[in-house]
Scaffold this motif. Structure first.
Motif, mmCIF file in Angstrom:
data_model
loop_
_atom_site.group_PDB
_atom_site.id
_atom_site.type_symbol
_atom_site.label_atom_id
_atom_site.label_comp_id
_atom_site.label_asym_id
_atom_site.label_seq_id
_atom_site.Cartn_x
_atom_site.Cartn_y
_atom_site.Cartn_z
ATOM 1 N N LEU A 186 0.825 -1.206 0.000
ATOM 2 C CA LEU A 186 0.000 0.000 0.000
ATOM 3 C C LEU A 186 0.860 1.257 0.000
ATOM 4 O O LEU A 186 0.611 2.197 -0.758
ATOM 5 N N TYR A 187 1.872 1.278 0.863
ATOM 6 C CA TYR A 187 2.756 2.442 0.921
ATOM 7 C C TYR A 187 3.546 2.619 -0.376
ATOM 8 O O TYR A 187 3.790 3.744 -0.821
ATOM 9 N N THR A 188 3.934 1.524 -1.002
ATOM 10 C CA THR A 188 4.662 1.596 -2.264
ATOM 11 C C THR A 188 3.787 2.201 -3.346
ATOM 12 O O THR A 188 4.240 3.053 -4.121
ATOM 13 N N GLU A 189 2.542 1.786 -3.418
ATOM 14 C CA GLU A 189 1.620 2.338 -4.409
ATOM 15 C C GLU A 189 1.377 3.826 -4.142
ATOM 16 O O GLU A 189 1.347 4.634 -5.073
ATOM 17 N N LYS A 190 1.243 4.194 -2.886
ATOM 18 C CA LYS A 190 1.031 5.608 -2.530
ATOM 19 C C LYS A 190 2.229 6.449 -2.965
ATOM 20 O O LYS A 190 2.070 7.514 -3.556
ATOM 21 N N ARG A 191 3.438 5.958 -2.698
ATOM 22 C CA ARG A 191 4.642 6.693 -3.066
ATOM 23 C C ARG A 191 4.794 6.774 -4.582
ATOM 24 O O ARG A 191 5.209 7.804 -5.121
ATOM 25 N N ALA A 192 4.456 5.704 -5.294
ATOM 26 C CA ALA A 192 4.539 5.717 -6.755
ATOM 27 C C ALA A 192 3.614 6.780 -7.332
ATOM 28 O O ALA A 192 3.972 7.480 -8.282
ATOM 29 N N ARG A 193 2.440 6.913 -6.735
ATOM 30 C CA ARG A 193 1.505 7.944 -7.201
ATOM 31 C C ARG A 193 2.044 9.341 -6.906
ATOM 32 O O ARG A 193 1.865 10.258 -7.702
ATOM 33 N N GLU A 194 2.687 9.510 -5.755
ATOM 34 C CA GLU A 194 3.268 10.812 -5.433
ATOM 35 C C GLU A 194 4.352 11.174 -6.439
ATOM 36 O O GLU A 194 4.417 12.310 -6.910
ATOM 37 N N LEU A 195 5.213 10.227 -6.764
ATOM 38 C CA LEU A 195 6.280 10.488 -7.721
ATOM 39 C C LEU A 195 5.734 10.762 -9.115
ATOM 40 O O LEU A 195 6.259 11.601 -9.843
ATOM 41 N N LYS A 196 4.657 10.072 -9.467
ATOM 42 C CA LYS A 196 4.051 10.256 -10.779
ATOM 43 C C LYS A 196 3.457 11.651 -10.918
ATOM 44 O O LYS A 196 3.457 12.229 -12.002
ATOM 45 N N SER A 197 2.977 12.208 -9.830
ATOM 46 C CA SER A 197 2.340 13.523 -9.884
ATOM 47 C C SER A 197 3.337 14.677 -9.768
ATOM 48 O O SER A 197 2.943 15.831 -9.911
ATOM 49 N N MET A 198 4.607 14.381 -9.539
ATOM 50 C CA MET A 198 5.611 15.436 -9.415
ATOM 51 C C MET A 198 5.951 16.036 -10.779
ATOM 52 O O MET A 198 5.914 15.347 -11.799
ATOM 53 N N THR A 199 6.293 17.306 -10.755
ATOM 54 C CA THR A 199 6.721 17.978 -11.974
ATOM 55 C C THR A 199 8.161 17.576 -12.282
ATOM 56 O O THR A 199 8.888 17.109 -11.394
ATOM 57 N N PRO A 200 8.606 17.775 -13.507
ATOM 58 C CA PRO A 200 10.004 17.440 -13.838
ATOM 59 C C PRO A 200 11.028 18.191 -12.973
ATOM 60 O O PRO A 200 12.079 17.643 -12.639
ATOM 61 N N GLU A 201 10.690 19.427 -12.586
ATOM 62 C CA GLU A 201 11.604 20.196 -11.734
ATOM 63 C C GLU A 201 11.734 19.555 -10.356
ATOM 64 O O GLU A 201 12.820 19.469 -9.788
ATOM 65 N N GLN A 202 10.601 19.120 -9.815
ATOM 66 C CA GLN A 202 10.625 18.469 -8.509
ATOM 67 C C GLN A 202 11.387 17.150 -8.571
ATOM 68 O O GLN A 202 12.141 16.826 -7.657
ATOM 69 N N LEU A 203 11.220 16.413 -9.654
ATOM 70 C CA LEU A 203 11.947 15.158 -9.811
ATOM 71 C C LEU A 203 13.447 15.398 -9.948
ATOM 72 O O LEU A 203 14.253 14.644 -9.417
ATOM 73 N N ALA A 204 13.823 16.456 -10.675
ATOM 74 C CA ALA A 204 15.245 16.767 -10.832
ATOM 75 C C ALA A 204 15.861 17.139 -9.486
ATOM 76 O O ALA A 204 16.971 16.709 -9.163
ATOM 77 N N LYS A 205 15.151 17.920 -8.702
ATOM 78 C CA LYS A 205 15.645 18.296 -7.382
ATOM 79 C C LYS A 205 15.773 17.063 -6.494
ATOM 80 O O LYS A 205 16.746 16.921 -5.759
ATOM 81 N N ARG A 206 14.796 16.164 -6.591
ATOM 82 C CA ARG A 206 14.833 14.942 -5.802
ATOM 83 C C ARG A 206 16.041 14.095 -6.186
ATOM 84 O O ARG A 206 16.712 13.524 -5.337
ATOM 85 N N SER A 207 16.346 14.023 -7.465
ATOM 86 C CA SER A 207 17.490 13.238 -7.928
ATOM 87 C C SER A 207 18.797 13.782 -7.359
ATOM 88 O O SER A 207 19.696 13.028 -7.010
ATOM 89 N N LYS A 208 18.901 15.103 -7.280
ATOM 90 C CA LYS A 208 20.108 15.708 -6.709
ATOM 91 C C LYS A 208 20.248 15.355 -5.240
ATOM 92 O O LYS A 208 21.337 15.071 -4.746
ATOM 93 N N LEU A 209 19.139 15.355 -4.516
ATOM 94 C CA LEU A 209 19.171 15.003 -3.098
ATOM 95 C C LEU A 209 19.581 13.555 -2.925
ATOM 96 O O LEU A 209 20.374 13.222 -2.022
ATOM 97 N N VAL A 210 19.076 12.679 -3.756
ATOM 98 C CA VAL A 210 19.413 11.253 -3.665
ATOM 99 C C VAL A 210 20.892 11.054 -3.929
ATOM 100 O O VAL A 210 21.578 10.301 -3.238
ATOM 101 N N ARG A 211 21.429 11.754 -4.944
ATOM 102 C CA ARG A 211 22.855 11.628 -5.240
ATOM 103 C C ARG A 211 23.716 12.103 -4.094
ATOM 104 O O ARG A 211 24.736 11.500 -3.771
ATOM 105 N N ARG A 212 23.315 13.210 -3.441
ATOM 106 C CA ARG A 212 24.082 13.710 -2.302
ATOM 107 C C ARG A 212 24.101 12.723 -1.145
ATOM 108 O O ARG A 212 25.105 12.578 -0.464
ATOM 109 N N ARG A 213 23.004 12.066 -0.921
ATOM 110 C CA ARG A 213 22.918 11.104 0.180
ATOM 111 C C ARG A 213 23.802 9.895 -0.057
ATOM 112 O O ARG A 213 24.288 9.286 0.889
ATOM 113 N N ARG A 214 23.994 9.530 -1.316
ATOM 114 C CA ARG A 214 24.783 8.335 -1.622
ATOM 115 C C ARG A 214 26.267 8.541 -1.402
ATOM 116 O O ARG A 214 27.004 7.591 -1.237
ATOM 117 N N LYS A 215 26.739 9.774 -1.427
ATOM 118 C CA LYS A 215 28.173 10.049 -1.274
ATOM 119 C C LYS A 215 28.660 9.777 0.097
ATOM 120 O O LYS A 215 28.123 9.674 1.070
#
Length: 85
Positions: free
Chosen positions: A56-85
């Motif tokens: 259920l939580y996975t489906e909810k999160r997938a819907r949240e990501l699907k509704s994000m704008t490309p700018e929000q997704l790009a910002k999210r990708s930068k945050l994910v990359r920073r966390r991996r370092k």
């Protein structure tokens, strides 16, 4: 069987999905309490319930990501990359 549950989740509306999460969380907490107090007849039901909640939580999160704008997704990708370092 998990695939069937996943397909059923995709057909739910956002409101129904949130209601289902609330109901399942309450059931899971009650099952954990019952298991701690007197034990469950089949303790593996706890595992099934936990996995259903995760679906259920996975489906909810997938819907949240699907509704994000490309700018929000790009910002999210930068945050994910920073966390991996």
């Amino acid at each position: 069987m998990a695939t069937n549950k996943f397909i059923e989740l995709q057909g739910l509306s956002d409101e129904d999905l949130q209601n289902e999460i609330n109901i399942r969380e309450a059931e899971y907490k009650q099952m954990k309490f019952d298991h701690a107090v007197r034990g469950l007849e089949n303790p593996l039901k706890l595992r099934e319930e936990r996995k259903d909640l995760a679906r259920l939580y996975t489906e909810k999160r997938a819907r949240e990501l699907k509704s994000m704008t490309p700018e929000q997704l790009a910002k999210r990708s930068k945050l994910v990359r920073r966390r991996r370092k």
